[in-house]
Design a protein around this motif. Structure first.
Motif, PDB file in Angstrom:
ATOM      1  N   PRO A 183     -68.740  20.399  -5.187  1.00 14.30           N
ATOM      2  CA  PRO A 183     -67.846  20.293  -6.341  1.00 14.30           C
ATOM      3  C   PRO A 183     -66.920  19.088  -6.217  1.00 14.30           C
ATOM      4  O   PRO A 183     -66.662  18.596  -5.108  1.00 14.30           O
ATOM      5  N   ALA A 184     -66.410  18.623  -7.333  1.00 13.26           N
ATOM      6  CA  ALA A 184     -65.523  17.456  -7.331  1.00 13.26           C
ATOM      7  C   ALA A 184     -64.277  17.697  -6.489  1.00 13.26           C
ATOM      8  O   ALA A 184     -63.727  16.766  -5.897  1.00 13.26           O
ATOM      9  N   ASP A 185     -63.827  18.942  -6.402  1.00 13.02           N
ATOM     10  CA  ASP A 185     -62.617  19.276  -5.648  1.00 13.02           C
ATOM     11  C   ASP A 185     -62.939  19.790  -4.245  1.00 13.02           C
ATOM     12  O   ASP A 185     -62.107  20.410  -3.596  1.00 13.02           O
ATOM     13  N   PHE A 186     -64.139  19.500  -3.767  1.00 11.50           N
ATOM     14  CA  PHE A 186     -64.634  20.087  -2.527  1.00 11.50           C
ATOM     15  C   PHE A 186     -63.766  19.739  -1.318  1.00 11.50           C
ATOM     16  O   PHE A 186     -63.387  20.616  -0.544  1.00 11.50           O
ATOM     17  N   GLU A 187     -63.431  18.491  -1.124  1.00  9.20           N
ATOM     18  CA  GLU A 187     -62.701  18.080   0.069  1.00  9.20           C
ATOM     19  C   GLU A 187     -61.319  18.726   0.118  1.00  9.20           C
ATOM     20  O   GLU A 187     -60.880  19.197   1.171  1.00  9.20           O
ATOM     21  N   GLU A 188     -60.643  18.773  -1.007  1.00 15.97           N
ATOM     22  CA  GLU A 188     -59.328  19.422  -1.057  1.00 15.97           C
ATOM     23  C   GLU A 188     -59.460  20.905  -0.738  1.00 15.97           C
ATOM     24  O   GLU A 188     -58.635  21.475  -0.014  1.00 15.97           O
ATOM     25  N   TYR A 189     -60.503  21.517  -1.257  1.00 21.29           N
ATOM     26  CA  TYR A 189     -60.728  22.937  -1.033  1.00 21.29           C
ATOM     27  C   TYR A 189     -60.974  23.229   0.447  1.00 21.29           C
ATOM     28  O   TYR A 189     -60.358  24.126   1.029  1.00 21.29           O
ATOM     29  N   VAL A 190     -61.867  22.465   1.069  1.00 25.72           N
ATOM     30  CA  VAL A 190     -62.188  22.685   2.487  1.00 25.72           C
ATOM     31  C   VAL A 190     -60.975  22.431   3.365  1.00 25.72           C
ATOM     32  O   VAL A 190     -60.684  23.204   4.291  1.00 25.72           O
ATOM     33  N   ALA A 191     -60.256  21.355   3.085  1.00 25.00           N
ATOM     34  CA  ALA A 191     -59.069  21.045   3.880  1.00 25.00           C
ATOM     35  C   ALA A 191     -58.071  22.200   3.832  1.00 25.00           C
ATOM     36  O   ALA A 191     -57.453  22.547   4.843  1.00 25.00           O
ATOM     37  N   GLY A 192     -57.932  22.823   2.666  1.00 21.26           N
ATOM     38  CA  GLY A 192     -57.019  23.954   2.536  1.00 21.26           C
ATOM     39  C   GLY A 192     -57.452  25.150   3.365  1.00 21.26           C
ATOM     40  O   GLY A 192     -56.616  25.823   3.973  1.00 21.26           O
ATOM     41  N   LEU A 193     -58.754  25.400   3.431  1.00 18.66           N
ATOM     42  CA  LEU A 193     -59.249  26.517   4.227  1.00 18.66           C
ATOM     43  C   LEU A 193     -59.030  26.284   5.716  1.00 18.66           C
ATOM     44  O   LEU A 193     -58.686  27.215   6.457  1.00 18.66           O
ATOM     45  N   VAL A 194     -59.225  25.047   6.150  1.00 18.24           N
ATOM     46  CA  VAL A 194     -59.022  24.732   7.568  1.00 18.24           C
ATOM     47  C   VAL A 194     -57.546  24.866   7.937  1.00 18.24           C
ATOM     48  O   VAL A 194     -57.202  25.425   8.990  1.00 18.24           O
ATOM     49  N   VAL A 195     -56.670  24.379   7.081  1.00 21.53           N
ATOM     50  CA  VAL A 195     -55.232  24.529   7.321  1.00 21.53           C
ATOM     51  C   VAL A 195     -54.860  26.010   7.394  1.00 21.53           C
ATOM     52  O   VAL A 195     -54.062  26.424   8.242  1.00 21.53           O
ATOM     53  N   ALA A 196     -55.462  26.816   6.522  1.00 14.97           N
ATOM     54  CA  ALA A 196     -55.154  28.247   6.507  1.00 14.97           C
ATOM     55  C   ALA A 196     -55.507  28.910   7.832  1.00 14.97           C
ATOM     56  O   ALA A 196     -54.808  29.824   8.289  1.00 14.97           O
ATOM     57  N   LEU A 197     -56.590  28.461   8.465  1.00 17.34           N
ATOM     58  CA  LEU A 197     -56.979  29.040   9.747  1.00 17.34           C
ATOM     59  C   LEU A 197     -55.942  28.781  10.834  1.00 17.34           C
ATOM     60  O   LEU A 197     -55.903  29.499  11.841  1.00 17.34           O
ATOM     61  N   ARG A 198     -55.133  27.746  10.651  1.00 16.72           N
ATOM     62  CA  ARG A 198     -54.125  27.390  11.650  1.00 16.72           C
ATOM     63  C   ARG A 198     -52.793  28.098  11.402  1.00 16.72           C
ATOM     64  O   ARG A 198     -51.837  27.895  12.153  1.00 16.72           O
ATOM     65  N   THR A 199     -52.713  28.918  10.358  1.00 15.07           N
ATOM     66  CA  THR A 199     -51.489  29.642  10.066  1.00 15.07           C
ATOM     67  C   THR A 199     -51.179  30.608  11.211  1.00 15.07           C
ATOM     68  O   THR A 199     -52.078  31.283  11.715  1.00 15.07           O
ATOM     69  N   PRO A 200     -49.928  30.680  11.653  1.00 18.65           N
ATOM     70  CA  PRO A 200     -49.578  31.614  12.726  1.00 18.65           C
ATOM     71  C   PRO A 200     -50.040  33.039  12.414  1.00 18.65           C
ATOM     72  O   PRO A 200     -49.825  33.539  11.304  1.00 18.65           O
ATOM     73  N   GLY A 201     -50.669  33.656  13.372  1.00 15.71           N
ATOM     74  CA  GLY A 201     -51.162  35.010  13.213  1.00 15.71           C
ATOM     75  C   GLY A 201     -52.575  35.118  12.681  1.00 15.71           C
ATOM     76  O   GLY A 201     -53.172  36.201  12.691  1.00 15.71           O
ATOM     77  N   ARG A 202     -53.134  33.988  12.222  1.00 16.17           N
ATOM     78  CA  ARG A 202     -54.457  34.048  11.595  1.00 16.17           C
ATOM     79  C   ARG A 202     -55.589  34.220  12.603  1.00 16.17           C
ATOM     80  O   ARG A 202     -56.678  34.672  12.247  1.00 16.17           O
ATOM     81  N   LYS A 203     -55.356  33.879  13.872  1.00 15.09           N
ATOM     82  CA  LYS A 203     -56.432  33.982  14.850  1.00 15.09           C
ATOM     83  C   LYS A 203     -56.974  35.393  14.981  1.00 15.09           C
ATOM     84  O   LYS A 203     -58.181  35.597  15.135  1.00 15.09           O
ATOM     85  N   ALA A 204     -56.086  36.370  14.930  1.00 10.22           N
ATOM     86  CA  ALA A 204     -56.532  37.752  15.065  1.00 10.22           C
ATOM     87  C   ALA A 204     -57.453  38.143  13.913  1.00 10.22           C
ATOM     88  O   ALA A 204     -58.477  38.802  14.111  1.00 10.22           O
TER      89      ALA A 204
END
Length: 286
Positions: A183-204
Motif C-alpha cells: 500500500p502507498a502508506d506501507f512504510e509508515e504503517y510498518v514503522a508504527g508497528l515496530v515502534v509499538a513493539l518497543r513500548t514498555p511492557g510490550r515484550k510480555a
C-alpha cells in the motif's frame, strides 16, 4: 458515512483490561442491534498477532461502500488496547469478541479473523453459534499442516528473536509478508508497528503471542455456520498455502478463494480482491 472517513476510536472496559475498537454503525445512524444500511449482519474484523485493527484500513471502506456495518477490534496487548493481560490466547480473544457484540447490542455478526485470530473466530462460532451468521478466515493458522521437528524449532527460534529484536518484525513485513503489492502508506504503517513493539511492557504480550498455539486442534468440529476461506497464493507463513486452505475448507465445509500474488495480509495488499471475495459471501448470508 464517507468511505474515506476513519471511525473514531471507542473503548470497551473488561475485568482484565481495555479493548479499542471502531464501528462504522455509529456514523450511519445505526443504534444498538442495528445492521446498518440493511445489508445483513454486521461484520467484525480481527487482526493478526502483533498487528492493529488498522490493517483493515483499505478493506473497511470497500465493505462500507457495499452497504455493510463494519467493526474492527484491536487485540489484547496491541493497537490502542491495553498491554497487560493475563491471557492472550485465541480462546481469550474469542471471549473478547463476544463481549464486544454484547456491548454493541449486536445479536448476530459475521466474524473475520486474520492469522492468529482465525482460530478465535472459529472458537466463537463453536461457543455461540446463535451469535454468528458466518465466519471468514483470512490467511489463518487453524487446521495448519503438521510441523516437523525442524519447523517447530525454527518457529520457536523466530519467536524468541522477535521478542528481543523488534526489527525482525519489520524485516518480515517489508521483505516477506507483502510479496507483490505494498500500500502507498506501507512504510509508515510498518514503522508504527515496530515502534509499538518497543513500548514498555510490550515484550510480555509479544512473547505470549509468539509462543501461543495459533492452530488449536478440534475447534472446527463445533462450527456449523457458513464459512469462507481466503488465502494468498504467496503467503510466506505456509510452505503450501493452498494445501492449508484446502484443509480449512474441508474442515469447515467452506468456500475457498485464493488471491493470486497475495502474502499473509491480502486485505491490505489486495483490498479490492479481498472485498470481491467477501461481498458475495456477505450478500448470500443476508
Amino acid at each position: 458515512m464517507s468511505s474515506s472517513t476513519i471511525p473514531a476510536t471507542q473503548y470497551l472496559s473488561l475485568p482484565g483490561g481495555r479493548l479499542a475498537f471502531d464501528d462504522t454503525g455509529d456514523d450511519t445512524g445505526a443504534g444498538p442491534g442495528s445492521t446498518a444500511h440493511g445489508a445483513g449482519a454486521p461484520v467484525l474484523l480481527l487482526p493478526g498477532m502483533l498487528d492493529s485493527r488498522t490493517v483493515y484500513r483499505h478493506l473497511r471502506p470497500l465493505l462500507v461502500a457495499a452497504g455493510h456495518r463494519v467493526i474492527t477490534l484491536d487485540l489484547r496487548g496491541f493497537g490502542e488496547s491495553s498491554i497487560a493481560w493475563d491471557d492472550y490466547s485465541p480462546a481469550a480473544i474469542a471471549i473478547d469478541a463476544l463481549a464486544l457484540l454484547d456491548h454493541l447490542g449486536i445479536e448476530r455478526a459475521v466474524l473475520a479473523g486474520n492469522s492468529y485470530a482465525g482460530a478465535s473466530v472459529v472458537k466463537v462460532a463453536g461457543l455461540a453459534p446463535e451469535r454468528v451468521a458466518g465466519i471468514v478466515l483470512l490467511d489463518a493458522f487453524i487446521e495448519n499442516l503438521p510441523q516437523n521437528a525442524f519447523q517447530r524449532l525454527t518457529v520457536k527460534a523466530l519467536g524468541a528473536a522477535l521478542v528481543r529484536f523488534p526489527s525482525v518484525w519489520g524485516y518480515y513485513l517489508r521483505k516477506m509478508a507483502y510479496p507483490t503489492a505494498k500500500p502507498a502508506d506501507f512504510e509508515e504503517y510498518v514503522a508504527g508497528l515496530v515502534v509499538a513493539l518497543r513500548t514498555p511492557g510490550r515484550k510480555a504480550a509479544t512473547r505470549a503471542y509468539a509462543q501461543g498455539d495459533s492452530s488449536p486442534v478440534g475447534w472446527s468440529e463445533a462450527v456449523s455456520c457458513p464459512a469462507l476461506v481466503v488465502m494468498g497464493t504467496k503467503d510466506p507463513d505456509f510452505p503450501e498455502p493452498e494445501a492449508v486452505a484446502d484443509r480449512q475448507a474441508s474442515a469447515l465445509k467452506a468456500r475457498k478463494v485464493m488471491i493470486e500474488g497475495a502474502g499473509h495480509y491480502p486485505m491490505a495488499e489486495f483490498p479490492q480482491a479481498t472485498a470481491d471475495a467477501l461481498v458475495p459471501f456477505l450478500r448470500e448470508l443476508a
